[in-house]
Design an enzyme around this catalytic site. Structure first.
Site, PDB file in Angstrom:
ATOM      1  CG  HIS A 263      -2.112   0.858   0.971  1.00  0.00           C
ATOM      2  ND1 HIS A 263      -2.287   1.886   0.360  1.00  0.00           N
ATOM      3  CD2 HIS A 263      -3.240   0.642   1.593  1.00  0.00           C
ATOM      4  CE1 HIS A 263      -3.729   2.556   0.302  1.00  0.00           C
ATOM      5  NE2 HIS A 263      -4.277   1.595   0.989  1.00  0.00           N
TER       6      HIS A 263
ATOM      7  CB  THR B 290      -6.607   8.977   0.405  1.00  0.00           C
ATOM      8  OG1 THR B 290      -5.678   8.678   1.398  1.00  0.00           O
ATOM      9  CG2 THR B 290      -6.082   7.948  -0.753  1.00  0.00           C
TER      10      THR B 290
ATOM     11  CE1 TYR C  39      -9.368   7.213   6.428  1.00  0.00           C
ATOM     12  CE2 TYR C  39     -10.085   5.860   4.566  1.00  0.00           C
ATOM     13  CZ  TYR C  39      -9.113   6.687   5.107  1.00  0.00           C
ATOM     14  OH  TYR C  39      -7.939   6.953   4.261  1.00  0.00           O
TER      15      TYR C  39
END
Length: 774
Positions: free
Chosen positions: A469, A596, A583
């Site tokens: 990630h 993000t 979230y």
């Protein structure tokens, strides 16, 4: 030894008669052709640098400027207002050549000035975001002027990175705005006394320490390309000392209903080829820049740079992302053995059939794993500090270092799994769940979780991937995976017997088996135990909702994303009896190097709508409309740099650097996200002909739960009639059961669709709501 001799270009020995030199012309030819390929790439990079360096102009525009200046001078007019004469005075040459050179110098300076002016104008235009907040059908005069100007400056065909220097920088929100938005976001989660206490903490922070931290943050924003991204990558991802498997890495799935071939080696051949074709497009910058769907607004492409030839290497305090410009091989794992598979031969990419043949050689190799080799990958699945220590002690020299370098420098990692996966057999739902768990963590040692991504090819031809990630977010990987699936199934294709197309060069060398010398004391058992306990605790459930999808939701005049998010609020409320901090990931790629931002989906409006449902249908409709509009606005604000959480996160980092404590920031950053959600965007529907091939539907992907007592929910809106959900939680928490939440979601979807289908006044959806959230 035969393979080793083939790899040597020349040999020489000293004899009594002199030097005996033996040349391998075949090997020298291979070296020459590989060098040609390397130089072609360098020339291509230089050419692309020139093209994108002058965007939105073109290199040929210099010629038009120069001809124009020379033409006006021929007509005895001075367009430079005396500058050409001044340039002449500083040139060492005289005569007609002096005039010509000075005119060309002036033309070049004028051309560069025009490029900078155009780029500045484009940057100003891309900094305008009010278009996202306008009601559908009510475009302001400013936006009406803005649209054609953006189209005009974007009319030239751009390269992948052409817009990078024209993208605006992420703005730092005013601290009072962030604090007030934060308090508004937590109001439905707190009792009156709790909210009073939090308000006092927030106000005290805003009036004292907050302003000091804000000044430092604004200074960073003036200096850095993006004031969030480097700290986000460093402190959220690379400094995490826990396992990245499950906790950070995420997965992507194959088609739901079909498998293009059941031949494992053939599926691997086409998949590897498609991935390398995508890499070629990235290297040549032939990919079109991603845009806000339905618009000409470009998105930042910086995350594409580290997609291939990248690995995360462990450290004691922090990990490091390493990226290499090129790699001509991939690393392959099969039944406890590691191989290097060369994918280029004489400077050309191997055909899918040749890669299939090489993969089949690996599958047919019956040699056993070397001592310590089989479960070596568990080091990348466990805690980071033991892996860093083990790497330094046992993998910093000798054959272990050489083999580890091959894995880390590979274009990507491939696992040839000996299991069968997919929606199949008598228990399709259970098999889908097992498929998801396999991609998320596998056996905890048969993936290399540090690679930018690992491709998994199963025994029955099913495929998937596991992505690290820190280097990029899911939309970037989803774009790659969409291209791979479409290219595999519709472009490359298979023969009638399920094999790859193309010819095979008989002289291809065997895949190279990696050699290890791992001492008996270099055990990976502790890392494997940590990873196995984590994997066993994950409860994954995949749920394709087929009753309706985007088409029916839009008929209700509701944004599909808002519809799903409000439904998730009600599903969680029914499952847990309350609300939680929610979230939803939103992108900030409208800005340079943006990643993000968080959309706090649990709002006052959504919680009120949940409370009233299903007692009053008419009131539910009205409140659902308000909640949907509120969610849309929160999403737009997050996209345009007015979010809450990244700003507070950076203020917290500044406070740590300054050595000061903030009770407010400490509490905010410690709040758990018990409902973590993300939409997997479908970005390239043009690649999939769902009209003629309706079964080629993507399953999307998912991730592990963020909180020990929470849910991770990923969803993908496929076509007009399906929404696929991936829900994860932990077995160790008795209050969270993934299947229960999924059942609640399905029930609420039907309830809400009936409740909101009769809106008397169609909701006015913003431009972004129609295009970016569908």
């Amino acid at each position: 030894m035969a393979e080793a001799h083939q790899a040597v270009a020349f040999q020489f020995t000293i004899t009594p008669e002199g030097i005996d030199l033996q040349l391998s012309y075949q090997a020298l030819n291979q070296i020459y052709l590989s060098g040609v390929r390397s130089w072609k790439k360098r020339v291509s990079r230089v050419r692309n640098s020139l093209i994108k360096g002058v965007y939105p102009a073109s290199p040929s525009s210099w010629l038009f400027v120069a001809i124009g200046i020379l033409a006006t001078m021929y007509m005895q007019s001075d367009p430079s207002m005396g500058l050409i004469t001044k340039i002449q005075q500083h040139l060492p040459i005289e005569g007609m050549g002096q005039t010509m050179v000075s005119a060309l110098v002036f033309s070049t300076l004028l051309w560069l000035s025009l490029i900078l002016a155009l780029r500045f104008c484009l940057k100003l235009l891309l900094s305008y975001h009010q278009w996202m907040f306008e009601k559908h059908g009510r475009m302001s005069n400013t936006t009406k002027v803005w649209v054609p100007l953006v189209r005009l400056l974007s009319s030239r065909k751009p390269l992948l990175y052409s817009y990078q220097s024209s993208l605006p920088h992420l703005p730092v929100p005013a601290i009072q705005d962030t604090v007030s938005r934060y308090l508004e976001s937590v109001r439905p989660l707190l009792t009156d006394p709790e909210f009073k206490r939090m308000s006092d903490l927030a106000n005290e922070f805003e009036s004292n320490l907050g302003n000091r931290l804000q000044r430092y943050l604004k200074l960073k924003a003036l200096w850095a390309t993006n004031y969030v991204s480097d700290w986000w990558e460093e402190y959220v991802y690379l400094r995490s000392r826990g396992p990245i498997m499950v906790n950070s890495n995420y997965y992507g799935m194959d088609f739901l209903y079909v498998t293009p071939t059941s031949v494992q080696a053939a599926r691997a051949g086409n998949t590897i080829t498609a991935l390398l074709l995508y890499r070629r497009k990235v290297n040549r910058e032939e990919l079109k820049p991603s845009r806000v769907p339905g618009t000409v607004i470009p998105l930042c492409a910086a995350q594409c740079e580290r997609m291939f030839n990248t690995t995360r290497t462990p450290g004691v305090e922090t990990d490091v992302l390493q990226h290499w410009l090129d790699s001509e091989f991939v690393a392959v794992y099969h039944r406890g053995r590691y191989f290097r598979l060369w994918v280029y031969r004489a400077g050309r990419l191997l055909s899918p059939r040749e890669i299939e043949d090489q993969i089949q050689r690996i599958l047919d190799d019956a040699s056993p794993p070397l001592p310590g080799e089989e479960k070596l990958g568990a080091l990348t699945a466990g805690d980071r500090i033991p892996w860093a220590q083990m790497r330094k002690q046992y993998f910093s020299s000798g054959v272990n270092k050489r083999s580890l370098d091959i894995i880390e420098r590979a274009a990507f990692f491939v696992t040839l799994d000996d299991e069968e996966q997919g929606m199949r057999g008598d228990d399709p739902e259970g098999n889908l769940d097992r498929y998801a768990k396999s991609l998320l963590h596998g056996k905890c040692y048969d993936r290399w979780f540090d690679k930018s991504f690992s491709v998994v090819i199963y025994k029955n031809g099913k495929s998937g991937l596991n992505a690290e990630h820190s280097w990029a977010d899911a939309p970037t990987v989803a774009h790659l995976w969409e291209y791979t699936l479409a290219t595999d199934a519709f472009q490359l294709g298979y023969t009638e017997d399920g094999h790859c197309k193309g010819d095979v060069e008989p002289s291809l060398p065997q895949p190279q088996r990696l050699v290890w010398n791992i001492p008996a004391e270099a055990q990976v058992s502790s890392s494997l135990a940590v990873a196995q306990a984590l994997a066993d605790d994950v409860d994954c459930h995949v749920f394709p909702f087929r009753e309706f999808g985007k088409g029916r939701i839009k008929k209700c005049r509701v944004s599909p994303d808002a519809f799903i998010q409000i439904s998730l609020q009600l599903a969680y409320y029914r499952d847990r009896g309350g609300f939680c901090l929610t979230y939803e990931a939103s992108m900030t790629r409208l800005f340079r190097e943006g990643r993000t931002e968080t959309v706090r989906s649990c709002s006052n409006e959504s919680s009120t709508c949940v409370h009233i449902h299903p007692h009053s249908t008419a009131e539910c409709r009205r409140l659902f409309q308000l909640a949907s509009e509120r969610h849309q606005n929160l999403y737009r604000m997050a996209m345009t740099g007015a979010g809450i959480d990244r700003h507070l996160f950076c203020l917290y980092v500044v406070s740590k650097y300054l050595g000061v404590e903030s009770p407010f920031l400490k509490e905010v950053l410690s709040e758990p996200w018990r409902l973590s959600t993300s939409q997997t965007p479908v970005q390239q529907m043009n690649l999939f002909d769902l009209k003629n091939h309706p079964d080629f539907i993507s399953l999307g992907g998912g991730f592990g739960p963020v909180a020990d007592d929470g849910y991770g929910v990923s969803y993908i809106i496929v076509g007009e009639d399906m929404v696929n959900f991936h829900v994860s939680s932990k077995y160790s928490c008795s209050q969270t059961v993934s299947n229960h939440l999924v059942l609640a979601i399905a029930e609420i979807f039907v309830d809400f669709s009936m409740a909101v289908s009769a809106f008397s006044n169609p909701m006015e959806m913003c431009i972004s709501g129609q295009h970016t959230l569908n």
